[in-house]
Design a protein around this motif. Structure first.
Motif, PDB file in Angstrom:
ATOM      1  N   UNK A 400       0.841  -1.196   0.000  1.00 35.79           N
ATOM      2  CA  UNK A 400       0.000   0.000   0.000  1.00 35.79           C
ATOM      3  C   UNK A 400       0.877   1.248   0.000  1.00 35.79           C
ATOM      4  N   UNK A 401       0.266   2.405  -0.152  1.00 33.22           N
ATOM      5  CA  UNK A 401       1.014   3.654  -0.116  1.00 33.22           C
ATOM      6  C   UNK A 401       1.697   3.821   1.234  1.00 33.22           C
ATOM      7  N   UNK A 402       2.818   4.485   1.216  1.00 34.20           N
ATOM      8  CA  UNK A 402       3.544   4.736   2.445  1.00 34.20           C
ATOM      9  C   UNK A 402       2.759   5.695   3.339  1.00 34.20           C
ATOM     10  N   UNK A 403       3.251   5.831   4.564  1.00 33.19           N
ATOM     11  CA  UNK A 403       2.563   6.692   5.504  1.00 33.19           C
ATOM     12  C   UNK A 403       2.566   8.140   5.037  1.00 33.19           C
ATOM     13  N   UNK A 404       3.656   8.592   4.445  1.00 32.31           N
ATOM     14  CA  UNK A 404       3.749   9.934   3.881  1.00 32.31           C
ATOM     15  C   UNK A 404       4.191   9.822   2.428  1.00 32.31           C
ATOM     16  N   UNK A 405       3.272   9.494   1.537  1.00 37.26           N
ATOM     17  CA  UNK A 405       3.654   9.321   0.126  1.00 37.26           C
ATOM     18  C   UNK A 405       3.934  10.661  -0.540  1.00 37.26           C
ATOM     19  N   UNK A 406       4.685  10.589  -1.616  1.00 37.47           N
ATOM     20  CA  UNK A 406       4.954  11.778  -2.409  1.00 37.47           C
ATOM     21  C   UNK A 406       3.788  12.051  -3.346  1.00 37.47           C
ATOM     22  N   UNK A 407       3.696  13.306  -3.750  1.00 36.00           N
ATOM     23  CA  UNK A 407       2.598  13.691  -4.633  1.00 36.00           C
ATOM     24  C   UNK A 407       2.759  12.984  -5.978  1.00 36.00           C
ATOM     25  N   UNK A 408       1.704  12.306  -6.400  1.00 35.92           N
ATOM     26  CA  UNK A 408       1.736  11.562  -7.651  1.00 35.92           C
ATOM     27  C   UNK A 408       1.878  10.070  -7.465  1.00 35.92           C
ATOM     28  N   UNK A 409       2.196   9.594  -6.246  1.00 37.50           N
ATOM     29  CA  UNK A 409       2.273   8.157  -5.997  1.00 37.50           C
ATOM     30  C   UNK A 409       0.880   7.548  -6.117  1.00 37.50           C
ATOM     31  N   UNK A 410       0.842   6.310  -6.589  1.00 36.30           N
ATOM     32  CA  UNK A 410      -0.455   5.653  -6.776  1.00 36.30           C
ATOM     33  C   UNK A 410      -0.314   4.156  -6.585  1.00 36.30           C
ATOM     34  N   UNK A 411      -1.429   3.503  -6.235  1.00 34.37           N
ATOM     35  CA  UNK A 411      -1.547   2.066  -6.143  1.00 34.37           C
ATOM     36  C   UNK A 411      -2.900   1.671  -6.712  1.00 34.37           C
ATOM     37  N   UNK A 412      -2.991   0.441  -7.225  1.00 34.38           N
ATOM     38  CA  UNK A 412      -4.243  -0.003  -7.821  1.00 34.38           C
ATOM     39  C   UNK A 412      -4.428  -1.495  -7.631  1.00 34.38           C
ATOM     40  N   UNK A 413      -5.702  -1.900  -7.618  1.00 34.94           N
ATOM     41  CA  UNK A 413      -6.107  -3.302  -7.555  1.00 34.94           C
ATOM     42  C   UNK A 413      -7.294  -3.479  -8.498  1.00 34.94           C
TER      43      UNK A 413
END
Length: 642
Positions: A400-413
């Motif tokens: 999953x996304x990190x606790x403080x993700x960078x702008x533009x990070x994404x995950x999908x299912x």
């Protein structure tokens, strides 16, 4: 540590005694190579087996399971001394959840199935775009003559009832021309804002407006406004007697206009492929049972409408008024009914009028896998933000996304036809879609803090679903903005008059959208909405004056002095002019031997029935009527031939 070891030894000894006391249990041989060195064989007596961990959801207790071979031994078998475990077992869904994981944007996604766009009619206006349409002619498509006369008749009946009850105001029957002027003043209130409605008729600066006092007095306007009624008063009283019963209709007072406007919106425009659904608030202070409070809306108190809008133009295609919680929508016969987030969408989506292949955009109040699957069954794709606690949203935290993700990070299912995306913008955005691919390289400009500590605009990766959602979900916002720019103003505590105002706003905005579409087809420059409303007001006043002129009795040839030709040409049926004949007769008396001239003319007076010259050299027609000569003072002439 010594005390802990002693407790362990006692525990293991007691366990061995219990096992040995059970005669019908076959223990495996310790010399078996399969059992030696395994997870269950330990030569050290101090060994403590590690505790097993299980997911908190879908845990099945072995004691409550049946006696089938797949679900473990039965109570009867345990009574004979079989060894049982009281540890819970995992359901099959937990193993699927353990295998489920979030994918990064670098991992490719499959292409989702594409629905073919097959609308019932070509997108756009369903009127003849080859002819010219005036603002008033478009307005009449929504406010038809039938509903207009219904409102006028019901208003006259309500005024008569109020006067019979002792209301003290002057009243004259409402007519079509007066009602159009009444509507034009209502539109004027949306263009010019004053503290009080009475300021429109003030004569002192700065309120000395020529309009509306030049067309209607203040008392007349207020009398119409006080008596305005949309429904039949007799049927309204019958409906009031049903209050408190399931047969009572809360919206009966607006039904004639409500149904007419909805049907007109459905039939005059075919939405484009991208549509959106959202709530709309109509501000009101009237205390009604279905008035709502929405803290996230600019208008917090008022009536809630569910609206389906064309995302491209902002045209209001369909809407209905929310009347509060329906007591009949609770569980019936042990089956749970669909919630408001599903029923509202399915009621607005008139598939028989829309067609197939539409893309619907909704917010997180509506989005759910259940709704999207229902829409897919009706050949409609959907996209919308979704809440993480929504049933069906992936609960796995693997990758999953990190606790403080960078702008533009994404995950999908992807789960079948459902795509779930998590994207970091200013905060994490969760989106569900049935027709998007996870990521295809799209970017969007955002303010990003650089390594030097300064903010600058940079291209940020964005999922396809998030990009299209930002573009098309604002259809209702666009429609609301078009309405609020020049929304008609009128303070009232009557809830049905509030809806009367809002229906006028919907009519004018939809008429303006139709006008722009027609102008675009004809390659003409369209007016702004402000100019459109100004022209509509002027045409309403002109139409009212034309109705009055048409209804007034026309002057006939028998009661008005008009010069008329006796024949079809200027040479046919010429007769002596009575004025010239009188002058010639007077000259003959004064001058002996004077030869009288015959002055003939083809023109006669339609009222006086006498022949009169009407030429540049002599205007006997004007001279005759200025002298006031009686008809019997001149020689009588035969009636003109037809």
């Amino acid at each position: 540590m010594a005390k802990k070891a002693n407790r362990t030894d006692k525990h293991m000894a007691a366990l061995l005694v219990e096992i040995q006391s059970r005669s019908d249990v076959e223990l495996s041989d310790s010399s078996d190579p399969d059992s030696s060195g395994g997870a269950g064989s330990h030569e050290d007596d101090d060994y403590i087996p590690p505790a097993r961990t299980f997911p908190t959801s879908r845990l099945v207790d072995s004691e409550s399971s049946s006696s089938s071979p797949d679900q473990g031994p039965s109570k009867r078998a345990r009574g004979r001394g079989q060894l049982t475990s009281k540890e819970p077992r995992l359901d099959a869904g937990d193993f699927e959840a353990q295998q489920e994981r979030w994918h990064s944007k670098e991992e490719p996604d499959v292409d989702p199935p594409t629905l073919r766009f097959e609308p019932k009619h070509p997108p756009g206006p369903r009127i003849d775009t080859r002819v010219s349409w005036s603002p008033l002619s478009l307005f009449k498509l929504f406010f038809s003559g039938n509903v207009l006369h219904t409102i006028i008749n019901n208003t006259n009946a309500n005024a008569a009832r109020r006067l019979a009850q002792g209301a003290l105001y002057k009243w004259s029957p409402l007519s079509v021309d007066t009602f159009y002027i009444f509507l034009s003043i209502i539109l004027f209130s949306g263009l010019v804002h004053v503290p009080s409605r009475a300021d429109f008729w003030r004569t002192k600066w700065p309120y000395n407006f020529p309009f509306p006092k030049s067309t209607m007095s203040r008392d007349r306007f207020e009398a119409i406004f006080w008596s305005l009624h949309l429904s039949d008063i007799n049927e309204d009283e019958e409906n009031e007697r049903k209050r408190g019963t399931p047969q009572f209709d809360r919206l009966f007072k607006i039904k004639p206009l409500y149904g007419e406007i909805v049907n007109a919106c459905n039939s005059l425009f075919q939405p484009h492929q991208d549509i959106s659904i959202d709530e709309r608030m109509v501000a009101s202070k009237a205390r009604r049972g279905f008035r709502q409070y929405m803290k996230d809306k600019p208008t917090k108190f008022g009536y809630k409408l569910f609206v389906l809008v064309d995302s491209q133009t902002g045209y209001t295609f369909n809407f209905f008024i929310y009347q509060g919680k329906d007591q009949t929508s609770v569980k019936q016969r042990g089956q749970k009914q669909d919630g408001l987030s599903i029923t509202s969408v399915m009621d607005l989506m008139k598939f028989e009028l829309l067609g197939k292949g539409y893309h619907l955009y909704v917010d997180n109040f509506y989005t759910s896998p259940l709704l999207f699957n229902k829409l897919a069954d009706n050949h409609t794709a959907a996209c919308g933000t979704i809440r993480v606690n929504q049933e069906g949203f992936p609960q796995t935290t693997i990758n999953d996304l990190q606790k403080k993700p960078e702008r533009g990070d994404m995950r999908w299912i992807r789960k079948g036809n459902l795509l779930f995306v998590r994207w970091m913008d200013t905060k994490i955005v969760n989106v569900c879609s049935t027709f998007h691919k996870a990521y295809s390289g799209a970017t969007v400009l955002r303010r990003v803090k650089g390594a030097d500590g300064h903010w600058h605009r940079a291209a940020v990766d964005i999922p396809d679903a998030c990009k299209d959602y930002n573009i098309n979900t604002g259809g209702v916002d666009l429609s609301d903005a078009l309405i609020q720019y020049y929304s008609v103003r009128g303070k009232t505590m009557r809830w049905y008059k509030t809806f009367f105002y809002h229906f006028i706003d919907i009519t004018v905005v939809n008429s303006y959208i139709l006008y722009k579409a027609v102008a675009s087809v004809q390659n003409q420059t369209s007016m702004s909405q402000k100019q459109f409303r100004e022209v509509l007001m002027r045409e309403m006043v002109e139409h009212a004056n034309a109705v009055v002129a048409e209804a007034a009795p026309r002057p006939s040839l028998t009661n008005t002095c008009m010069p008329v030709f006796r024949g079809r040409t200027g040479t046919q049926d010429r007769r002596k002019c009575v004025v010239c004949a009188a002058k010639e007769k007077e000259k003959a008396k004064q001058t002996p031997g004077y030869k009288v001239k015959d002055m003939k003319t083809p023109i006669y007076c339609s009222k006086c029935n006498v022949s009169l010259c009407l030429v540049p050299e002599r205007n006997c027609f004007l001279e005759y009527h200025n002298m006031g000569l009686p008809a019997q003072s001149v020689a009588s002439q035969p009636a003109p031939t037809p």
